[in-house]
Design an enzyme around this catalytic site. Structure first.
Site, PDB file in Angstrom:
ATOM      1  N   GLU A  88      40.355 -68.068   1.283  1.00  0.00           N
ATOM      2  CA  GLU A  88      39.666 -66.958   1.934  1.00  0.00           C
ATOM      3  C   GLU A  88      40.238 -65.688   1.317  1.00  0.00           C
ATOM      4  O   GLU A  88      41.283 -65.202   1.728  1.00  0.00           O
ATOM      5  CB  GLU A  88      39.911 -67.029   3.441  1.00  0.00           C
ATOM      6  CG  GLU A  88      38.790 -66.402   4.225  1.00  0.00           C
ATOM      7  CD  GLU A  88      39.240 -65.203   5.001  1.00  0.00           C
ATOM      8  OE1 GLU A  88      38.933 -64.078   4.540  1.00  0.00           O
ATOM      9  OE2 GLU A  88      39.897 -65.394   6.021  1.00  0.00           O
ATOM     10  N   CYS A 138      39.430 -58.690   6.434  1.00  0.00           N
ATOM     11  CA  CYS A 138      38.676 -59.207   5.277  1.00  0.00           C
ATOM     12  C   CYS A 138      37.214 -58.868   5.452  1.00  0.00           C
ATOM     13  O   CYS A 138      36.473 -58.730   4.489  1.00  0.00           O
ATOM     14  CB  CYS A 138      38.803 -60.717   5.177  1.00  0.00           C
ATOM     15  SG  CYS A 138      40.472 -61.205   4.889  1.00  0.00           S
TER      16      CYS A 138
END
Ligand code: UN1
Length: 507
Positions: free
Chosen positions: A261, A295
């Protein structure tokens, strides 16, 4: 206040950051100081793992796995349930610890702990649903089935920005899947990791398996060891694309699995027919929430030309009233950046944006004075840039929102997809057609694509992750659990004959 929270959570001035089946009292990897980004003061010290400590932890995690994998999955689920109950009891203090250690505001700190609880609840249900398919065999008296078996001692290398939830996504699922977990947290948030591991340890110790939740606080060197360690079949890594590339290379060189990720560079498209009030509220939370360090943070606002001046003006005026300060104080919307390196990174990106034709509409200053003495407080910035400015392709982990104008939906989609990353995206529109085009195969190329919802703040029930340089991993809900297990296909013959598949006659 600070002191009280740490005390209530049982933290003393120095803590061990290394846990296998038990806490290693005096790990030999040197001391790590955790700093409060609000004041710049030390809030605690954590002892890191030496190479030897690390080896011990991974062996103990592996040993635990060998027994844990034989515990029925629903029973494993009960240990996760117990862990979640303990987290529930401490939610307020844990939320405050997250705020204290990495600087997000208290409401978001508590939200992060809620995300820990949510994924545990999901995992408990999942512990009775690790379904394999059965399929018809082409041979008489045969059947075919798939089984999912536990994988091993898996690793979670996590980032500072979600110091609790991202580990929990991995830990809760891996634990019900029958794996043990080696956690290497960010060096910026070791205290949160120590406290959560203690809580997990008490739940799993009660169940008789204290080595399911293990911890190795250490530097990047430790992370690299993990990537090359053949005892670890899966490495889940959250962090930068640059480091993710190395993780992927090292792990795949030994045929291990990765769950990556990496960087996000997320856009929201606002069409002229959108409800601008909704778009405004979502953009504000998306761009300045967690001080731009998710993120999923909104970094690019792509606005259809006719509504661009109006929306930008509203956004600039909303930015004027943002309270920046102590993340634990009521009313604060924006806490500090995690450290001075992040502040420098933001300043550099703003400089580059200016050189590339960007106009800073508001913000960008580093705050000083007693209330902001750590030097980590910044004013969130809005920068109007041409869509082709190269800086827009980069993810800067700070509250910079680039506003880009688009001619129409096609142009907006092109801009949305024109960056190397592919995590989150969204569109604000009241046109069903525009929304469906955005969601269609020729629409957004991201792992997350939302309609009239911002880019950040995903629920745990869906699979979370993104495409391209975001790394392709999927964590959290849906069928992400499959990555923590190995699939076995079984063909079973219950007949008195030995027919071959594909009609082959042999002898
Ligand atoms: C992250 O920033 O690494 O969707 C995770 C969100 C949160 C998770 C973010 N639920 O913003």
């Amino acid at each position: 206040m600070v002191h009280e929270v740490l005390k209530r959570l049982g933290l003393t001035e120095v803590s061990s950051g290394v846990h296998g089946k038990t806490w290693i009292e005096k790990p030999q990897g040197g001391e790590l100081v955790s700093l409060d980004p609000t004041t710049g003061d030390a809030i605690g010290r954590v002892l890191q793992a030496s190479e030897q400590d690390y080896d011990r932890v991974v062996s103990e995690a592996h040993e635990t796995f060998l027994a844990w994998r034989e515990v029925p999955a629903p029973v494993r689920g009960q240990a996760v349930r117990r862990f979640a109950d303990l987290v529930r009891e401490k939610k307020e203090d844990l939320g405050a610890l997250v705020s204290l250690e990495m600087g997000k505001i208290l409401s978001e700190g508590k939200g992060e702990i809620q995300e820990v609880i949510d994924i545990c609840d999901f995992a408990v249900g999942l512990s009775r649903q690790l379904y394999g398919l059965t399929m018809p065999s082409e041979r008489p008296g045969h059947r075919i089935q798939e089984q999912w078996h536990p994988l091993g001692a898996v690793a979670a290398i996590t980032a500072f920005n979600f110091p609790a939830a991202v580990w929990a996504w991995n830990f809760a699922l891996a634990a019900v899947c029958g794996d043990s977990v080696v956690w290497k947290p960010s060096e910026l948030t070791p205290l949160t990791a120590v406290v959560l591991t203690r809580i997990a340890d008490s739940a799993f110790r009660e169940a008789g398996f204290p080595g399911v939740a293990t911890l190795v606080v250490g530097t990047g060197v430790m992370g690299e060891k993990i990537t090359k360690d053949r005892r670890i079949p899966l490495v889940s890594f959250t962090g930068s694309t640059a480091v993710g590339k190395k993780v992927a290379a090292n792990v795949s060189a030994r045929f291990g699995r990765t769950l990556l990720e990496l960087g996000g560079n997320n856009a929201t498209i606002v069409m002229a027919d959108a409800n601008l009030d909704l778009a405004l509220r979502a953009a504000l939370f998306g761009a300045v929430g967690t001080t731009g360090q998710r993120c999923t943070t909104l970094r690019r606002l792509i606005v259809e030309r006719p509504v661009s001046p109006k929306l930008t003006e509203k956004l600039v005026s909303a930015y004027r009233s943002i309270k920046i300060g102590d993340p634990l104080a009521p009313g604060t919307l924006v806490g500090p950046l995690v450290n001075k390196a992040a502040v420098d990174g933001m300043q550099r990106a703003l400089e580059t944006a200016r050189k590339q034709g960007g106009e800073v509409l508001i913000g960008g200053k580093v705050l000083s004075g007693a209330a902001h003495r750590s030097g980590c407080f910044v004013e969130p910035a809005i920068v109007k840039v041409p869509g082709d400015a190269p800086i827009v392709r980069e993810e800067t982990f700070a509250p910079i929102l680039y506003v880009i104008e688009a001619r129409d939906l096609e142009d907006a989609l092109r801009l949305n997809n024109s960056v190397p990353q592919g995590l989150s995206s969204s569109i604000f529109t009241t046109s069903q057609k525009s929304a469906e085009v955005f969601l269609s195969a020729r629409g957004s190329d991201c792992g997350l694509a939302n309609v009239n919802v911002g880019t950040s703040g995903a629920e745990i029930g869906g699979a979370f992750g993104g495409e391209k340089e975001t790394g392709g991993g999927r964590e959290s809900g849906s069928d992400s659990w499959k990555q923590y297990m190995r699939r076995q296909t079984n063909t079973i013959n219950w007949s008195d004959d030995m027919p071959l598949a594909q009609g082959i006659a042999f002898g």
